[in-house]
Design an enzyme around this catalytic site. Structure first.
Site, PDB file in Angstrom:
ATOM      1  N   GLU A 104      -5.311  -8.444   0.189  1.00  0.00           N
ATOM      2  CA  GLU A 104      -5.907  -8.216   1.514  1.00  0.00           C
ATOM      3  C   GLU A 104      -7.397  -7.964   1.334  1.00  0.00           C
ATOM      4  O   GLU A 104      -7.804  -7.239   0.423  1.00  0.00           O
ATOM      5  CB  GLU A 104      -5.350  -6.962   2.222  1.00  0.00           C
ATOM      6  CG  GLU A 104      -3.987  -7.132   2.781  1.00  0.00           C
ATOM      7  CD  GLU A 104      -3.490  -5.878   3.538  1.00  0.00           C
ATOM      8  OE1 GLU A 104      -4.326  -5.097   4.046  1.00  0.00           O
ATOM      9  OE2 GLU A 104      -2.274  -5.703   3.594  1.00  0.00           O
ATOM     10  N   GLU A 109       0.797  -1.230   0.000  1.00  0.00           N
ATOM     11  CA  GLU A 109       0.000   0.000   0.000  1.00  0.00           C
ATOM     12  C   GLU A 109       0.828   1.277   0.000  1.00  0.00           C
ATOM     13  O   GLU A 109       0.731   2.087   0.936  1.00  0.00           O
ATOM     14  CB  GLU A 109      -0.972   0.000   1.185  1.00  0.00           C
ATOM     15  CG  GLU A 109      -1.995  -1.118   1.103  1.00  0.00           C
ATOM     16  CD  GLU A 109      -3.161  -0.947   2.072  1.00  0.00           C
ATOM     17  OE1 GLU A 109      -3.174   0.002   2.864  1.00  0.00           O
ATOM     18  OE2 GLU A 109      -4.076  -1.790   2.026  1.00  0.00           O
TER      19      GLU A 109
HETATM   20  C1  FCB Z   1      -4.403  -2.189   5.341  1.00  0.00           C
HETATM   21  C2  FCB Z   1      -3.002  -2.505   5.810  1.00  0.00           C
HETATM   22  C3  FCB Z   1      -2.954  -3.604   6.839  1.00  0.00           C
HETATM   23  C4  FCB Z   1      -4.085  -3.499   7.826  1.00  0.00           C
HETATM   24  C5  FCB Z   1      -5.411  -3.393   7.117  1.00  0.00           C
HETATM   25  C6  FCB Z   1      -6.604  -3.342   8.022  1.00  0.00           C
HETATM   26  O1  FCB Z   1      -4.465  -0.878   4.871  1.00  0.00           O
HETATM   27  O2  FCB Z   1      -2.193  -2.886   4.714  1.00  0.00           O
HETATM   28  O3  FCB Z   1      -1.696  -3.571   7.457  1.00  0.00           O
HETATM   29  O4  FCB Z   1      -3.866  -2.422   8.662  1.00  0.00           O
HETATM   30  O5  FCB Z   1      -5.406  -2.250   6.310  1.00  0.00           O
END
Ligand code: FCB
Length: 449
Positions: free
Chosen positions: A360, A165
């Site tokens: 994710e 990210e």
């Molecule tokens: C993302 C992050 C991860 C975690 C999730 C909830 O933005 O990459 O580390 O904090 O959110």
């Protein structure tokens, strides 16, 4: 979902070879803070008022000591892969890489594919003191870090993620000051975006030189919805959409910045940098998805939004999305936005788009009988499947997160795990969602047998 609702029907079948995984990151779970160099998150959490519960990640989930138990949880869940991050500050200490060597050995021994991320926001303080990602030199130092790590574990690791990210690290860490290193630079944070992208390109070269064939990045994305059809709202939403959904992926995939942004980037030779960023640096593209965002014209006052303060001087304002359930983070649960996002990537980039992986996806809820998490994951997997049906090449899905963990500025107040962690005793308790996913994966395998 309420207790009175019917059990969910089985998930549709995902293609053979679809990669199932769970994700974590070093700073959020490892602990063993005395055995790594200080990171910007150690410094940030030592500042009063920065972390909601005043906590630090010094112990977190004590994962360094308990990694065998945690790998066993991954294995028993029945996923194919485990995404973790390598702490650059730990690698800087003598013997720091030994831990990742052991972790990778343990994953391989248990039949789980290791998927390391080389940077998940925990920059060493010593690199920050030389300017961090505001400085071009950090990109070269990151490539050195990549070379060091691949030299040690590259014999067993085939799939790599360079950065996690970069969009959020730029926005939250350098534009808004809500994350480490706590800079409030607004648009003057743009060099951070460029230097991370350059770091990705240089790190990819280092990985390629060591023989890596499956290189990706994990960036955060989400559909942006204009607050209304008024021109001012549409324009503000377009700008937000460019920052979140194109500022990083256009240079990586197309080798150019969105119109108007190239001029704002640092360096003497942007064309040369864009070649480093885009030429043979991606075998797949990782998408972290949590929620869509509704955006309108700027307001006159600062806005509080999901724990963030968004200053009035921003050229857009974020609005509440109504009519959907909310997680404990107040993030709206909108699974169909994942279909929209994935098909949108395919429509925008066409043949240039590498295979996608959802690196994710997950939600914050309290409790071990976490029906809401089951409904969230079920909904998002069906939404992903609809994108597959529409011809989008998505090759995998990773749940955030294996364990409850230290959620950055929210400290220990938000629980994202499939497994509950008692931070006093470090006892791990699989939640209902863990059992649901394990059974769903069994059913996937059975349907193919
Ligand atoms: C993302 C992050 C991860 C975690 C999730 C909830 O933005 O990459 O580390 O904090 O959110």
């Amino acid at each position: 979902m309420t207790a009175t609702e019917e059990p969910l029907s089985p998930l549709p079948s995902f293609p053979p070879g679809f990669l199932w995984g769970v994700s974590t990151s070093a700073h959020q779970i490892e602990g063993a803070a005395d055995r790594r160099a200080p990171s910007i998150w150690d410094a940030f959490s030592a500042e009063p008022g920065r972390i909601r519960d005043g906590s630090t990640a010094d112990t977190a989930c004590d994962h360094v000591a308990r990694h065998r138990e945690d790998v066993a949880l991954v294995r028993d869940l029945g996923v194919d892969a485990y995404r973790f991050s390598v702490s650059w500050p730990r690698v800087l200490t003598t013997g720091g890489l030994d831990f990742y060597d052991r972790l990778v050995d343990e994953l391989c021994a248990q039949g789980v594919l290791p998927v390391p991320t080389l940077f998940h926001w925990d920059l060493p303080v010593e690199v920050q003191e030389r300017g961090g990602w505001l400085e071009r030199d950090t990109a070269a130092r990151f490539a050195d870090h990549a070379a060091t790590v691949v030299a040690r574990i590259g014999d067993r690791v085939t799939r790599w993620i360079t950065l996690n990210e970069p969009a959020e690290h730029t926005l939250l860490g350098h534009a808004l000051g809500e994350h480490a290193p706590g800079h409030k630079l607004l648009f003057d944070a743009l060099p951070v975006a460029h230097h991370q992208l350059l770091g990705h390109g240089l790190a990819a070269r280092a990985l390629r030189a060591a023989g890596a064939r499956e290189i990706g990045i994990a960036n955060s994305h989400g559909p942006t919805w204009p607050a209304s059809t008024e021109q001012a709202d549409v324009e503000a939403a377009d700008l937000y959409d460019i920052i979140l959904n194109r500022l990083f992926s256009d240079p990586l995939i197309l080798g150019r910045y969105p119109d108007g942004f190239g001029e704002l980037m640092p360096g003497d030779d942007l064309a040369a940098d864009l070649k480093v960023i885009s030429e043979d640096t991606l075998d797949w593209y990782g998408i972290n998805f949590y929620q869509p965002t509704k955006v309108g014209a700027p307001g006159t006052a600062d806005v509080e939004f999901s724990g963030l303060t968004l200053p009035a001087e921003l050229p857009f304002s974020v609005r509440e999305i109504e009519g959907h359930p909310k997680t404990d983070f107040d993030w709206p649960v909108v699974p169909e936005a994942l279909t929209e996002l994935l098909t949108g990537f395919r429509d925008r980039y066409g043949d240039r788009l590498p295979p996608l992986v959802v690196t994710e996806n997950g939600c914050a809820y309290e409790g071990v009988d976490d029906r809401e998490r089951i409904a969230y994951l079920d909904g998002h997997l069906r939404a992903l499947h609809r994108a597959l049906e529409q011809g989008v090449d998505v090759r995998g899905y990773f749940v955030w997160s294996l364990l409850d963990n230290w959620e950055w500025a929210e400290g220990y107040t938000k629980r994202f795990g499939l497994v509950h962690v008692d931070y006093t005793t470090q006892v791990r308790t699989p939640k209902a969602s863990y059992g649901w996913l394990r059974d769903a994966l069994r059913a996937q395998r059975a349907s193919r047998a």
